[in-house]
Design a protein around this motif. Structure first.
Motif, PDB file in Angstrom:
ATOM      1  N   UNK A   1       0.659  -1.050  -0.089  1.00  0.00           N
ATOM      2  CA  UNK A   1      -0.118  -0.023   0.013  1.00  0.00           C
ATOM      3  C   UNK A   1       0.970   1.267  -0.193  1.00  0.00           C
ATOM      4  N   UNK A   2       2.033   1.374   0.759  1.00  0.00           N
ATOM      5  CA  UNK A   2       2.822   2.457   0.757  1.00  0.00           C
ATOM      6  C   UNK A   2       3.727   2.527  -0.608  1.00  0.00           C
ATOM      7  N   UNK A   3       3.953   1.408  -1.036  1.00  0.00           N
ATOM      8  CA  UNK A   3       4.740   1.495  -2.530  1.00  0.00           C
ATOM      9  C   UNK A   3       3.720   1.988  -3.359  1.00  0.00           C
ATOM     10  N   UNK A   4       2.421   1.713  -3.657  1.00  0.00           N
ATOM     11  CA  UNK A   4       1.466   2.402  -4.640  1.00  0.00           C
ATOM     12  C   UNK A   4       1.307   3.750  -4.380  1.00  0.00           C
ATOM     13  N   UNK A   5       1.138   4.044  -2.932  1.00  0.00           N
ATOM     14  CA  UNK A   5       0.941   5.493  -2.361  1.00  0.00           C
ATOM     15  C   UNK A   5       2.084   6.366  -2.832  1.00  0.00           C
ATOM     16  N   UNK A   6       3.239   5.649  -2.879  1.00  0.00           N
ATOM     17  CA  UNK A   6       4.552   6.571  -3.172  1.00  0.00           C
ATOM     18  C   UNK A   6       4.173   7.482  -4.506  1.00  0.00           C
ATOM     19  N   UNK A   7       3.509   7.122  -5.498  1.00  0.00           N
ATOM     20  CA  UNK A   7       3.228   7.402  -6.720  1.00  0.00           C
ATOM     21  C   UNK A   7       1.814   8.405  -6.720  1.00  0.00           C
ATOM     22  N   UNK A   8       1.089   8.685  -5.553  1.00  0.00           N
ATOM     23  CA  UNK A   8       0.075   9.437  -5.519  1.00  0.00           C
ATOM     24  C   UNK A   8       0.052  10.835  -5.873  1.00  0.00           C
ATOM     25  N   UNK A   9       0.916  11.250  -5.932  1.00  0.00           N
ATOM     26  CA  UNK A   9       1.398  12.794  -6.196  1.00  0.00           C
ATOM     27  C   UNK A   9       1.342  12.998  -7.715  1.00  0.00           C
ATOM     28  N   UNK A  10       1.302  11.805  -8.465  1.00  0.00           N
ATOM     29  CA  UNK A  10       1.195  11.881 -10.005  1.00  0.00           C
ATOM     30  C   UNK A  10      -0.137  11.437 -10.374  1.00  0.00           C
ATOM     31  N   UNK A  11      -0.913  11.086  -9.593  1.00  0.00           N
ATOM     32  CA  UNK A  11      -2.410  10.609 -10.083  1.00  0.00           C
ATOM     33  C   UNK A  11      -3.041  12.157 -10.305  1.00  0.00           C
ATOM     34  N   UNK A  12      -4.076  12.082 -10.979  1.00  0.00           N
ATOM     35  CA  UNK A  12      -5.085  13.082 -11.320  1.00  0.00           C
ATOM     36  C   UNK A  12      -5.819  13.286  -9.940  1.00  0.00           C
ATOM     37  N   UNK A  13      -6.210  14.344  -9.479  1.00  0.00           N
ATOM     38  CA  UNK A  13      -6.985  14.468  -8.168  1.00  0.00           C
ATOM     39  C   UNK A  13      -8.238  13.734  -8.261  1.00  0.00           C
ATOM     40  N   UNK A  14      -8.959  13.711  -9.563  1.00  0.00           N
ATOM     41  CA  UNK A  14     -10.413  13.106  -9.661  1.00  0.00           C
ATOM     42  C   UNK A  14     -10.087  11.674  -9.577  1.00  0.00           C
ATOM     43  N   UNK A  15      -8.902  11.041  -9.575  1.00  0.00           N
ATOM     44  CA  UNK A  15      -8.711   9.448  -9.558  1.00  0.00           C
ATOM     45  C   UNK A  15      -8.178   9.047  -8.119  1.00  0.00           C
ATOM     46  N   UNK A  16      -8.076   9.798  -7.228  1.00  0.00           N
ATOM     47  CA  UNK A  16      -7.718   9.570  -5.992  1.00  0.00           C
ATOM     48  C   UNK A  16      -8.576   8.729  -5.137  1.00  0.00           C
ATOM     49  N   UNK A  17      -9.739   8.783  -5.633  1.00  0.00           N
ATOM     50  CA  UNK A  17     -10.683   8.029  -4.643  1.00  0.00           C
ATOM     51  C   UNK A  17     -10.344   6.602  -5.040  1.00  0.00           C
ATOM     52  N   UNK A  18      -9.741   6.242  -6.188  1.00  0.00           N
ATOM     53  CA  UNK A  18      -9.339   4.659  -6.483  1.00  0.00           C
ATOM     54  C   UNK A  18      -8.552   3.995  -5.290  1.00  0.00           C
ATOM     55  N   UNK A  19      -7.688   5.139  -4.612  1.00  0.00           N
ATOM     56  CA  UNK A  19      -7.067   4.417  -3.608  1.00  0.00           C
ATOM     57  C   UNK A  19      -7.657   4.134  -2.375  1.00  0.00           C
ATOM     58  N   UNK A  20      -9.004   4.680  -2.300  1.00  0.00           N
ATOM     59  CA  UNK A  20      -9.701   4.121  -0.807  1.00  0.00           C
ATOM     60  C   UNK A  20      -9.956   2.936  -0.733  1.00  0.00           C
ATOM     61  N   UNK A  21     -10.415   1.876  -1.535  1.00  0.00           N
ATOM     62  CA  UNK A  21     -10.531   0.373  -1.276  1.00  0.00           C
ATOM     63  C   UNK A  21      -9.157  -0.105  -0.602  1.00  0.00           C
ATOM     64  N   UNK A  22      -7.982   0.400  -1.153  1.00  0.00           N
ATOM     65  CA  UNK A  22      -6.807  -0.246  -0.682  1.00  0.00           C
ATOM     66  C   UNK A  22      -6.338   0.156   0.673  1.00  0.00           C
TER      67      UNK A  22
END
Length: 376
Positions: free
Chosen positions: A59-80
């Motif tokens: 989860x933290x490995x995936x999150x390390x790239x969240x700053x490159x995700x479009x804001x409108x797609x950040x909700x996709x991380x919520x299930x994780x």
């Protein structure tokens, strides 16, 4: 007159004690009815702990790239984030079982593995062994139990005030209850950690029942806490102290995990009466939850069963429950989780005496909703 009152009180105390059955009596009665493998170490539980550590790291490995995700797609991380939150719960419960000796018996390996398992809980293993295994299990819901409700008569310290603010009760504000669900575990750890590290004295009044540790344990607790602190700082540094990464992959999973843990913790004993004799069928409560949660959470809902056999393989808790229904059906406290929660929201959370709850101001007296009164 004074002697008469003292004699009457001694008689009442003796009647109370005679109504109780000590934990070891239940254990001796039920042990021959259980298979030998129930008490054998089950190292497969270490695999569960390892899997959930891997889930968090992923989860933290995936999150390390969240700053490159479009804001409108950040909700996709919520299930994780929710899955990671469940892993926080499982890490506590699997470490809990590990430290009771139900997985392995090697003390050094147990300490190292439990340190990893308890890191996100900010709980040094040596402190857990003291506060949970030694104090709580041997003195459950007695005056000496650091995990009990506060007494109405105890000083209104910051520790008592925060617990009154956070725990489910007939007086609690829904907002502060919500805040408490995500942070009450941290308050519990902070109270006990500071008590033993800063004071190590039974006179500390901001915990329910202060206890002491020896100098070797105190040094171990301090050292383990520093390691835990460094591990948390390493996680934060890996996430670059980025607010989005921290909120979604650190604070949110930990908050979800703490809420799940504290739900179980609240129902374990807080609805139960105080007892001078450690009688798990009177001072503990088991709850019914959907089977998926028993599967995920190592049968932690079977809490009375755990207090009778702390070191048993948790897979056998349902069998212990069946035996309790057969041999002690008139004493056994078992409720649906929703019913237990409803009762908590209908009753005050301070002990006035062994049979009575009261509120912060001592104005509302409620007899315990579970089972018989001690004097029956």
């Amino acid at each position: 007159m004074i002697n008469s009152e003292m004699s009457l009180q001694n008689l009442i105390n003796r009647v109370h004690e005679e109504a109780m059955i000590p934990q070891n009596v239940y254990a001796k009665t039920l042990r021959p009815l259980l298979p030998a493998e129930a008490f054998a170490p089950d190292s497969s539980k270490l695999v569960i702990l390892l899997i959930n550590l891997i889930i968090l790291i992923l989860g933290w490995t995936i999150a390390s790239g969240l700053d490159r995700w479009p804001v409108y797609l950040l909700w996709l991380y919520l299930p994780f984030a929710i899955i990671m939150g469940n892993s926080v719960i499982v890490l506590l419960f699997s470490s809990h079982d590990l430290m009771h000796g139900s997985a392995i018996r090697n003390v050094r390996a147990m300490r190292i593995i439990s340190l990893l398992g308890l890191t996100l809980l900010w709980m040094p293993p040596t402190l857990w062994k003291a506060v949970h295994n030694r104090e709580h299990h041997n003195k459950t819901n007695s005056l000496k139990d650091p995990d009990r409700n506060y007494l109405y008569q105890q000083p209104k310290t910051w520790g008592k005030w925060i617990q009154n603010l956070f725990v489910p009760s007939s007086e609690v504000n829904p907002f502060w209850l919500t805040v408490g669900m995500t942070s009450a575990w941290g308050v519990h750890t902070f109270r006990n950690l500071t008590s033993v590290l800063l004071f190590n004295n039974e006179s500390v009044d901001y915990v329910q029942a202060a206890f002491t540790v020896n100098s070797k344990e105190r040094r171990a607790i301090a050292g383990e806490f520093l390691i835990i602190l460094m591990l948390h700082l390493s996680i934060l540094a890996y996430l670059e102290f980025n607010p989005i990464k921290l909120v979604l992959s650190y604070f949110l999973p930990i908050g979800i995990g703490y809420a799940g843990i504290i739900f179980y913790v609240y129902t374990n004993h807080m609805l139960s009466r105080m007892t001078s004799v450690n009688d798990p069928l009177i001072n503990s409560l088991s709850i019914r939850v959907p089977k998926i949660f028993d599967l995920l959470h190592l049968n932690f809902s079977y809490h009375t069963e755990h207090h009778i056999f702390p070191g048993i393989n948790s897979d056998y808790y349902p069998l212990v429950q069946e035996l309790l229904k057969i041999h002690y059906s008139d004493r056994f406290n078992l409720l649906d989780a929703g019913e237990a929660w409803r009762l908590m929201l209908q009753t005050p959370r301070h002990y006035k005496d062994e049979n009575t709850f009261t509120d912060w101001d001592g104005e509302k007296d409620i007899t315990f909703p579970l089972g018989r009164s001690i004097s029956e």
